[in-house]
Design a protein around this motif. Structure first.
Motif, PDB file in Angstrom:
ATOM      1  N   GLU A  25       2.893   7.744  -2.503  1.00 51.58           N
ATOM      2  CA  GLU A  25       4.234   6.718  -2.442  1.00 51.58           C
ATOM      3  C   GLU A  25       4.629   6.381  -1.098  1.00 51.58           C
ATOM      4  N   LEU A  26       4.469   7.661  -0.367  1.00 55.49           N
ATOM      5  CA  LEU A  26       5.079   7.351   1.180  1.00 55.49           C
ATOM      6  C   LEU A  26       3.926   6.435   1.761  1.00 55.49           C
ATOM      7  N   THR A  27       2.637   6.387   1.390  1.00 50.73           N
ATOM      8  CA  THR A  27       1.681   5.442   2.187  1.00 50.73           C
ATOM      9  C   THR A  27       2.294   4.050   1.660  1.00 50.73           C
ATOM     10  N   LEU A  28       2.447   3.906   0.342  1.00 55.13           N
ATOM     11  CA  LEU A  28       2.736   2.454  -0.194  1.00 55.13           C
ATOM     12  C   LEU A  28       4.078   2.106   0.852  1.00 55.13           C
ATOM     13  N   TYR A  29       5.148   3.016   0.784  1.00 54.65           N
ATOM     14  CA  TYR A  29       6.381   2.617   1.527  1.00 54.65           C
ATOM     15  C   TYR A  29       6.183   2.421   3.029  1.00 54.65           C
ATOM     16  N   LEU A  30       5.240   3.128   3.674  1.00 57.93           N
ATOM     17  CA  LEU A  30       4.876   2.972   5.129  1.00 57.93           C
ATOM     18  C   LEU A  30       4.088   1.587   5.470  1.00 57.93           C
ATOM     19  N   ASP A  31       3.494   1.093   4.433  1.00 61.15           N
ATOM     20  CA  ASP A  31       2.527  -0.056   4.564  1.00 61.15           C
ATOM     21  C   ASP A  31       3.637  -1.243   4.840  1.00 61.15           C
ATOM     22  N   THR A  32       4.924  -1.103   4.084  1.00 63.19           N
ATOM     23  CA  THR A  32       5.882  -2.239   4.311  1.00 63.19           C
ATOM     24  C   THR A  32       6.895  -1.867   5.218  1.00 63.19           C
ATOM     25  N   HIS A  33       7.094  -0.432   5.590  1.00 60.06           N
ATOM     26  CA  HIS A  33       8.080  -0.043   6.766  1.00 60.06           C
ATOM     27  C   HIS A  33       7.463   0.859   7.492  1.00 60.06           C
ATOM     28  N   PRO A  34       6.650   0.274   8.568  1.00 59.95           N
ATOM     29  CA  PRO A  34       5.958   1.008   9.579  1.00 59.95           C
ATOM     30  C   PRO A  34       6.682   1.706  10.613  1.00 59.95           C
TER      31      PRO A  34
END
Length: 87
Positions: A25-34
């Motif tokens: 989930e954090l990976t998916l979030y960080l893909d859009t909020h780097p």
């Protein structure tokens, strides 16, 4: 294969699955909020926790990950412990 494992086995496996879910989930979030520094810190802390839990699992129950991520004992012990999908 239906091996009955101790309660601690299931608890540890559940903890590994939970922390790895958080990492996805954090990976998916960080893909859009780097540039989210706090999320990056959370990701790194969870990654550390995941590695520790997997190390603890392997010390107690045998290899968990393939492709060189886990070591084998002697003799080859990949068949000793039930795989996560077998419990």
């Amino acid at each position: 294969m239906d091996k009955q494992m101790p309660k601690e086995f299931y608890e540890l496996l559940e903890n590994i699955q939970a922390i790895d879910f958080v990492l996805v989930e954090l990976t998916l979030y960080l893909d859009t909020h780097p540039n989210d520094y706090i999320a990056i810190q959370q990701f790194n802390e969870c990654a550390k926790q995941s590695k520790l839990l997997k190390k603890q699992y392997e010390k107690s129950y045998g290899p968990l990950r393939q492709y060189g991520e886990s070591y084998s004992g002697y003799p080859w012990n990949w068949g000793d412990a039930p795989w996560p999908w077998q419990v």
